[in-house]
Design an enzyme around this catalytic site. Sequence first.
Site, PDB file in Angstrom:
ATOM      1  N   TYR A   3       0.825  -1.212   0.000  1.00  0.00           N
ATOM      2  CA  TYR A   3       0.000   0.000   0.000  1.00  0.00           C
ATOM      3  C   TYR A   3       0.854   1.254   0.000  1.00  0.00           C
ATOM      4  O   TYR A   3       1.964   1.239   0.503  1.00  0.00           O
ATOM      5  CB  TYR A   3      -0.911   0.017   1.234  1.00  0.00           C
ATOM      6  CG  TYR A   3      -2.023  -0.992   1.226  1.00  0.00           C
ATOM      7  CD1 TYR A   3      -2.296  -1.783   0.128  1.00  0.00           C
ATOM      8  CD2 TYR A   3      -2.810  -1.169   2.366  1.00  0.00           C
ATOM      9  CE1 TYR A   3      -3.329  -2.721   0.158  1.00  0.00           C
ATOM     10  CE2 TYR A   3      -3.841  -2.100   2.402  1.00  0.00           C
ATOM     11  CZ  TYR A   3      -4.081  -2.880   1.295  1.00  0.00           C
ATOM     12  OH  TYR A   3      -5.097  -3.804   1.344  1.00  0.00           O
ATOM     13  N   LEU A  49     -18.014  -1.729   0.558  1.00  0.00           N
ATOM     14  CA  LEU A  49     -18.863  -0.797  -0.187  1.00  0.00           C
ATOM     15  C   LEU A  49     -18.541  -0.827  -1.679  1.00  0.00           C
ATOM     16  O   LEU A  49     -18.840   0.131  -2.404  1.00  0.00           O
ATOM     17  CB  LEU A  49     -18.707   0.628   0.366  1.00  0.00           C
ATOM     18  CG  LEU A  49     -19.190   0.828   1.803  1.00  0.00           C
ATOM     19  CD1 LEU A  49     -18.925   2.258   2.268  1.00  0.00           C
ATOM     20  CD2 LEU A  49     -20.676   0.496   1.934  1.00  0.00           C
ATOM     21  N   LEU A  99     -21.196   1.490  -3.539  1.00  0.00           N
ATOM     22  CA  LEU A  99     -22.369   1.436  -2.673  1.00  0.00           C
ATOM     23  C   LEU A  99     -22.528   2.678  -1.789  1.00  0.00           C
ATOM     24  O   LEU A  99     -23.372   2.702  -0.893  1.00  0.00           O
ATOM     25  CB  LEU A  99     -22.324   0.171  -1.810  1.00  0.00           C
ATOM     26  CG  LEU A  99     -22.666  -1.115  -2.576  1.00  0.00           C
ATOM     27  CD1 LEU A  99     -22.192  -2.354  -1.829  1.00  0.00           C
ATOM     28  CD2 LEU A  99     -24.172  -1.185  -2.842  1.00  0.00           C
ATOM     29  N   LYS A 116     -22.381   7.478  -4.931  1.00  0.00           N
ATOM     30  CA  LYS A 116     -21.836   8.670  -5.594  1.00  0.00           C
ATOM     31  C   LYS A 116     -21.620   8.489  -7.094  1.00  0.00           C
ATOM     32  O   LYS A 116     -21.366   9.468  -7.796  1.00  0.00           O
ATOM     33  CB  LYS A 116     -20.539   9.107  -4.920  1.00  0.00           C
ATOM     34  CG  LYS A 116     -19.394   8.132  -5.001  1.00  0.00           C
ATOM     35  CD  LYS A 116     -18.218   8.658  -4.186  1.00  0.00           C
ATOM     36  CE  LYS A 116     -17.058   7.673  -4.153  1.00  0.00           C
ATOM     37  NZ  LYS A 116     -15.978   8.161  -3.261  1.00  0.00           N
TER      38      LYS A 116
END
Length: 346
Positions: free
Chosen positions: A53, A236, A241, A244
């Site tokens: 990451y 999401l 979800l 937007k």
Amino acid sequence: MQTTALGRTGITVSRLCLGTMTFGEQNSEAEAHAQLDYAVGRGINFIDTAEMYPVPPRQHTQGLTEAYIGSWLKARGRRDRVVIATKVAGRSTELAYARPFAIHPDRRNIEAAVDASLRRLQTDYIDLYQVHWPDRSTNFFGRLGYQHQPYPDEVPIEATLAALADLVRAGKVRAVGISNETPWGAMRYLALAEQRGLPRVASIQNPYSLLNRVFEIGLAEIALREDLGLLAYSPLGMGALTGKYRHGARPPEGRLTRFDRFKRYSTPAGEAAVETYAQIAEQHGLNLPQMALAFLLRQPFLTSAIVGATTPDQLRTNLDAADLTLPDAVVAAIEAVHAAQPNPCP
């Protein structure tokens, strides 16, 4: 914030976990620290990261996420108040810059990776160390069908688990977990632990959301019968979800707008499902992302749902889902949508 056991480890974690893969790409160090402060203040004690990451992975940003968490730990102290989970990369050519040898979950890679993560995190130990994805060719990251194509240089699961066992014995790692695994892989890890006296995997981190309930097909029973609880990532659907992206909207800051690697969450079938779920939320006076997260939190095989955010408002909305209990009518409506079009974004 409710808490639960992390497998059979004796470690207790919050039912919502702070996902951090935006730290270093979409979020600055100051913003990362603010998110960590807010989350911990709301009762979150579980923080998930990875050596690769932020996402998307780039050579000049690799490791920044762990480094931002490390600078926060150093500034705030109280290492014992949080459970830190990170991951060692699986087989990869994309991350060739991370080490001077081929990336695999073998002993050489695992030892190098954990030491680098400990330095960046500025800690002496990692609570949960996970294998980010398998070394073998199998179905994960959006691939449903399995085709048997063994690599000649596959790292056996036993070799991976033996290397992780040495980290546990050395005190560098408290517990081990798996991620993006299949039912066969999960059971193989569990069997080897029992047969060879190796560490028992405590959790499995796989995608799970209203748009992708594939986990229920082959892994939910394993999770429940073997205390191998799910750490649900993308709960999401990479922001789908939240609503937007409804009606073709593409906000410039959104992940689905910025990064092609997440395009599996913006299929026509997925967009249609999101619209239906949004209408259910509106009919019942609910916030869509909170409804989506609350549905996950009611699943008995779930240990924790990993929620990420790029803004304080997003994080606040997500954490508020912990207090929501869905009415039976909402659950029934969600199940009807899933029955009509299951897993539009696997």
